[in-house]
Design a protein around this motif. Structure first.
Motif, PDB file in Angstrom:
ATOM      1  N   HIS A 122     -26.950  30.002  27.019  1.00  0.00           N
ATOM      2  CA  HIS A 122     -25.517  30.057  26.739  1.00  0.00           C
ATOM      3  C   HIS A 122     -25.262  30.234  25.248  1.00  0.00           C
ATOM      4  CE1 HIS A 122     -21.264  28.830  26.623  1.00  0.00           C
ATOM      5  NE2 HIS A 122     -21.239  29.207  27.888  1.00  0.00           N
ATOM      6  N   ASP A 133     -18.902  26.816  29.134  1.00  0.00           N
ATOM      7  CA  ASP A 133     -17.868  27.833  28.931  1.00  0.00           C
ATOM      8  C   ASP A 133     -16.542  27.223  28.492  1.00  0.00           C
ATOM      9  OD1 ASP A 133     -19.284  30.131  29.332  1.00  0.00           O
ATOM     10  OD2 ASP A 133     -18.710  30.397  31.432  1.00  0.00           O
ATOM     11  N   TRP A 188     -23.293  25.380  33.216  1.00  0.00           N
ATOM     12  CA  TRP A 188     -22.812  26.656  32.636  1.00  0.00           C
ATOM     13  C   TRP A 188     -21.286  26.686  32.547  1.00  0.00           C
ATOM     14  CZ3 TRP A 188     -25.957  30.221  30.462  1.00  0.00           C
ATOM     15  CH2 TRP A 188     -25.386  31.435  30.075  1.00  0.00           C
ATOM     16  N   LYS A 211     -25.924  33.798  24.450  1.00  0.00           N
ATOM     17  CA  LYS A 211     -24.838  34.629  24.980  1.00  0.00           C
ATOM     18  C   LYS A 211     -23.686  34.667  23.973  1.00  0.00           C
ATOM     19  CE  LYS A 211     -21.490  34.641  28.810  1.00  0.00           C
ATOM     20  NZ  LYS A 211     -20.374  33.964  28.138  1.00  0.00           N
ATOM     21  N   ARG A 212     -23.339  33.512  23.431  1.00  0.00           N
ATOM     22  CA  ARG A 212     -22.233  33.474  22.468  1.00  0.00           C
ATOM     23  C   ARG A 212     -22.644  33.983  21.089  1.00  0.00           C
ATOM     24  NH1 ARG A 212     -18.455  28.100  23.373  1.00  0.00           N
ATOM     25  NH2 ARG A 212     -17.511  28.820  25.329  1.00  0.00           N
TER      26      ARG A 212
END
Length: 295
Positions: free
Chosen positions: A290, A132, A128, A293-294
């Motif tokens: 992820h 990022d 993770w 999320k973006r």
């Protein structure tokens, strides 16, 4: 005994004599040869050595980057968290091994499970945090209503399944009822509920532990198929549909590998592959989440 293994014949004899004092030798391995002792010593030693190397691989760059002020506040906190998790994992490994150094010479399945789950937590944080650091690319994607919650639900069920896999290993439950889909001709084995109270069968009865691992694995597969269908019939973006297909593909491969591991009476190579695929599957989950999320 430290990081230096026995180097001479006398050192090996002394280490072997020390091992003979423990119940594991006296109850399980009495009469084993020096070569057999060296074989089990090698795997334990290699595991501990690699763990220490991982600590150095983390600590040396961390000190350098912190000294050069390459890390912002968020990255520094995350690095400290990883260091703490690594320390906790080392302690849990020691705590797990200690559970087998008594009159019942078997490692606690619960401590084994915690040792495995901590490994997944460390791996998950690494993945993770690394994701990022990647620059964001592409524009917004169409996400079906409730899709994120469903994916998190599937991940949660998978994590429970992984923990039950550790219980299977800890109880050596893979060596019983090596048939599929039924367990020795029954959907629910006769000895599944022999312990009292009934609930402890799910954690301490090897037959029930294996049955739960089968059941949870099947539920994960069916859940993934449902998620795939939901994505395909929706107006989700092509990227989300591809992620869902990859997720179902890895889960399917893992399911088949689990069946083969069981039918072949748990050869070490397949057992290791089954565990490694669980880690890969966890990484796919995190990559998918992820991206959402973006997106």
């Amino acid at each position: 005994m430290g990081i230096i293994p026995p180097l001479s014949q006398a050192d090996w004899e002394a280490a072997f004599e020390q091992y003979r004092q423990f119940p594991e030798y006296q109850q399980l391995n009495r009469g084993m040869s020096m070569s057999e002792f060296q074989f089990i010593f090698f795997w334990e030693y290699l595991h501990r050595l690699v763990a220490r190397i991982i600590g150095l691989v983390f600590l040396i760059p961390f000190i350098y980057f912190a000294w050069k002020k390459y890390l912002d506040r968020r990255q520094f906190k995350r690095a400290v968290l990883l260091f703490g998790l690594g320390f906790a994992q080392g302690f849990m490994g020691w705590f797990m091994v200690m559970s087998g150094l008594n009159e019942d010479p078997f490692v606690s399945p619960y401590r084994l499970g915690m040792h495995l789950m901590l490994a997944f937590v460390i791996f998950g944080c690494c993945v993770w945090f690394a994701l990022d650091l990647r620059p964001q690319s592409g524009g917004p994607s169409k996400i079906p209503d409730g899709f994120k919650k469903l994916l998190v639900g599937l991940l949660s069920l998978t994590v429970v399944q992984i923990f039950w896999g550790a219980l299977v290993a800890g109880h050596k439950a893979g060596y019983i009822a090596n048939t599929f889909p039924k367990m020795n001709g029954r959907w629910i084995p006769e000895t599944a509920w022999i312990l009292d109270p009934v609930i402890i069968n799910f954690f301490q009865n090897p037959v029930t532990v294996q049955w739960m691992h089968r059941l949870l694995g099947t539920l994960v597969l069916l859940f993934a198929i449902w998620l795939m269908v939901k994505a395909m019939v929706s107006d989700a973006s092509p990227t989300i549909k591809r992620w869902t297909a990859v997720l179902l593909g890895v889960i399917s491969i893992q399911y088949v590998t689990g069946i083969l591991t069981l039918l072949l009476h748990v050869p070490v190579s397949l057992g290791v592959l089954h565990q490694a695929l669980a880690m890969i599957l966890f990484g796919v989950f995190l990559g998918f989440l992820h991206y959402l999320k973006r997106a």
